[in-house]
Each structure stands twice: as C-alpha cells, then as structure tokens.
Design an enzyme around this catalytic site. Structure first.
Site, PDB file in Angstrom:
ATOM      1  N   ASP A   1       0.817  -1.211   0.000  1.00  0.00           N
ATOM      2  CA  ASP A   1       0.000   0.000   0.000  1.00  0.00           C
ATOM      3  C   ASP A   1       0.856   1.269   0.000  1.00  0.00           C
ATOM      4  OD1 ASP A   1      -2.446   1.408   0.046  1.00  0.00           O
ATOM      5  OD2 ASP A   1      -3.320   0.008   1.478  1.00  0.00           O
TER       6      ASP A   1
ATOM      7  N   ASP B   1      -9.404   3.665  -3.753  1.00  0.00           N
ATOM      8  CA  ASP B   1     -10.166   2.479  -3.357  1.00  0.00           C
ATOM      9  C   ASP B   1     -11.577   2.474  -3.933  1.00  0.00           C
ATOM     10  OD1 ASP B   1      -7.989   1.745  -1.909  1.00  0.00           O
ATOM     11  OD2 ASP B   1      -8.974   1.810   0.052  1.00  0.00           O
TER      12      ASP B   1
END
Length: 436
Positions: free
Chosen positions: A154, A214
């Site tokens: 991430d 996202d």
C-alpha cells in the site's frame, strides 16, 4: 529551479529508453491477471484466522479455486502495533492468529491455495500498524519465511516520498528488490492508487499496479472523497470510487498492460457485498474481466448468493481475462446520452477471436446497433468478414454481417465473443441507438 513537470517528463523518458527492450514479467510471475480473494472490502480490520480459512474453504467448496481463484490475500490489521523489540520483525496479533501466520499459510497451501500478505510502503499501514518503509529486507525475509506467495503493498504514511514518479518508483523498488533477494517467488502487487503515473513504471518492478483510489460498492454515485474523474488527476486519487469512475480511468490504459509487462489493477471486486443491483454487478465483473484487471473477490464467500456466484463463475469471461498473450480491451468510443455515456470496447483474443462489449451507463434501457466498422476500427480488414457472435451471459449465438443489435439494460452491458465466419461483401456502415 527545476519544475516538477520537468522531472516527471524526464523520468518518463528515462523509463522508455532504459526499459524499451525489456520483455516479459520482471520476475517471471503474473503472465496473466491474478485471481483470488482479499479480506478488505468485506471485513476491513475485523479479520482473524477463522475468517480467512472459512472463506478459503468456501471458495474451494464452491468450485471457485478450480476456476482460478487461487490467491487468498489477508489485508491490513493482522499485526501487532509494535515490531519485536529484539529482532525488529513484524509479528502477528496473537488474539487474531493464535497459531501464527506461517501455520495459517501452510493450511492454505495444503488446501491448494497461494497465500497473500499486506504491508505499506510507509511508516505505518493505512490502519496504523507498522509499515515496511525502511524495513524492506527484514519484512521480505519474514514474509518468505512464513511461506507468502503474494504481497499487496500500500501507499499510506509514505512520509512525503511521492508526487514525482522517480521518488515513488524508488520507494516501491526497494521492496521489489528485497522480495527478489529472498529467492521465493512472490507476486508483487502495488497499491499505489494510480498516483505518479504508476502505469508507466510499475511494470519494471511489479506484477500489477492499482490505477485508482479504493473502490466503493456503488455503480456510478459521485463522491467528493474520490475527486478524480480521469487519470490526469494523478496526485489525489482518494477513495470511495464508483465502478464507473474506475472504468473511466482504466479505459485509456489498455496499452499499458499485458503478458510482457503486468496488469492494471482496478481494485478488488464488490460482487456480493449488496450495494449494487444484479445488472450492475454483471457490468462490474464484465468490465474487470475484459479490461484484464485482477479478479480478486472481496465478499463473504461463505454466504454468497446463487446469483452472485453465477456472476463470478462466468467461465467465458474468466477465459478472456486469463487469455495469455492478449491485451485489455480498448475503448473505441464514448458517446454522451443524457447525463451519462454509452461506451464501446473491443479487443483481440487468441485465434483471431475478439471480445466486444457495449456498456450503457444511462438511466434507461437502450436498443443499439453497432457496426463492424466501429468494432474493428483498428483492424478494418476484419469488417470484411461475417462473424459468429456469442453472448457471454446467455450463450445466444448470432451471425453478424454488418452490425450487431442489442437491447442493453440501464447500467448494463452486453458482451460477445466474435469468431470469424467467412469473407463477405461490404455495405455502408453507421452507428445508431434508440430508446427501448
């Protein structure tokens, strides 16, 4: 003073010149988009060993492992809040994983799966647990010791090491090098949110790369937390991005992915999480498949409905997604209709077959007629043939000589596999659509 735009341009030119002769995946993995399951969309931080193993068991029992869903990826919130004070290693939360990560990985391997882990290229993960920035090699060694086959990496708490492609590249390359030094084949999945033009450099150090913030379980609802509508907005991707928002970004990146590079990652699937209709979930899965995104389930598979299973089990679409040696379908045109758009995609498959899809993002059903000269705008010789078109949702087959007609539901998609039938005489061709 050298401007940021100059540095961006310089770095992109450097990548093109330096890597223009590179062929194949950088580490030999990811010759086709990865398939599997990830815990985040459904469970977020509420994970433990039983949730991971129960979903894996359900995937196997439902026959999804046999269809290719092989990676079980555990996302954020798995570790303790501090590293081991003596060794510096990451450690699992003993309340969630009392038997340790290595033991769980072995259970998954024994079931026939590959096991995926999560970390962040920052001081902390997105949920505030220890990240891997400046700890790349010790964390890579730890993952390898545990039997990890996949790393989702991430972008949170990156300490400002972003905003210029070269800076992001170097930060992510450190983990790439560390994983390779372990000697264990580990699929490397960048979750860099599409920042810093990752599609221009991700293929040199990774197997897939996220191209957006996202996903959220909605078809087209706009959300201020996902401010970017196009890939040009590369520095503030946000989250809560709709399916159509992500498709819009991915539509222009088909040339950036393939067997000889890696894959544009549109984020995990939301099918089965309840925020969209059956038709919208069909569109979601169809577009992820033909754009050759990784197909990573993000639901509770143990409670999946028969209709949701029908969607994620579509063998024809999975075969297109996994068709080795072919690239994502390309956006041919995008036409305004009301407040939304009608979009045509096509792409070459093996054996000179083609995938063709028409997406109706409008709020009403439409009748459409799509001509071969539009479908084959990049290969007009194919418009001189007749084609057998198989609908990949109902298996109906029709002969197409000039144009293919379709009734496309609101927020729906019609998708076909075209197989060449014979050479024909040409006619005048045009595009038209009418209200249903």
């Amino acid at each position: 003073m050298i401007s940021i735009s100059f540095l961006n341009c310089f770095f992109l030119v450097f990548l093109f010149l330096f890597f223009s002769d590179v062929h194949g995946s950088y580490n030999g993995l990811g010759l086709k988009p990865q398939m599997g399951w990830n815990s985040w969309n459904k469970y977020a931080c509420d994970i433990d060993e039983s949730i991971i193993l129960n979903n894996a068991k359900a995937i196997k029992e439902e026959g999804l492992l046999d269809l290719g869903y092989e990676y079980i990826v555990m996302d954020d919130c798995w570790s303790k809040h501090e590293r081991n004070a003596t060794t510096g290693r990451l450690e699992a939360n003993p309340d969630k994983f009392p038997n340790g990560i290595g033991s769980m990985a072995k259970k998954l391997h024994d079931m026939g799966f590959k096991f995926g882990m999560y970390s962040s290229a920052g001081k902390y993960t997105c949920a505030g647990f220890p990240g891997s920035l400046n700890h790349e090699q010790i964390d890579a060694d730890t993952f390898a010791d545990w039997g990890v086959d996949y790393l989702k990496y991430d972008n949170c708490f990156n300490e400002g090491k972003s905003g210029v492609p070269l800076i992001s590249y170097e930060r992510y390359k450190r983990m790439s090098d560390a994983l390779n030094k372990t000697g264990r084949p580990i699929f490397y999945s960048l979750c860099q949110w599409g920042e810093d033009f990752v599609w221009n450099w991700g293929n040199t150090i990774a197997n897939s790369w996220r191209i957006s913030g996202d996903i959220f379980d909605t078809f087209s609802r706009k959300d201020v937390r996902c401010p970017c509508e196009t890939i040009e907005c590369f520095a503030l991707q946000g989250d809560h991005c709709s399916v159509m928002n992500i498709i819009s970004k991915a539509s222009f990146l088909s040339s950036k992915a393939g067997m000889n590079s890696g894959w544009n990652d549109l984020d995990s699937l939301e099918v089965g999480n309840g925020g969209m209709s059956f038709e919208e979930y069909k569109t979601h899965f169809t577009m992820w498949a033909i754009l050759k995104s990784p197909l990573i389930l993000g639901n509770d598979v143990s409670s999946m409905s028969p209709m949701d299973k029908l969607i994620v089990s579509n063998k024809e679409l999975i075969s297109i997604n996994q068709d080795i040696g072919t690239n994502p379908a390309a956006l041919i045109w995008k036409k305004k209709y009301g407040d939304e758009y009608i979009e045509l995609f096509s792409g070459r498959l093996s054996n000179n077959d083609w995938v063709v899809a028409v997406l109706n993002a409008a709020s009403e059903p439409l009748k459409m007629g799509i001509h071969l000269s539009d479908i084959f705008v990049d290969a007009l010789g194919n418009a001189e043939h007749d084609w057998l078109a198989t609908d990949l949702w109902n298996n109906n087959v029709k002969l197409v000589s000039d144009r293919i007609r379709a009734n496309v539901a609101s927020h729906g998609v019609q998708v076909w596999r075209f197989q060449q039938y014979k050479v024909k005489n040409t006619n005048d061709k045009f595009f038209s659509f009418n209200k249903h």
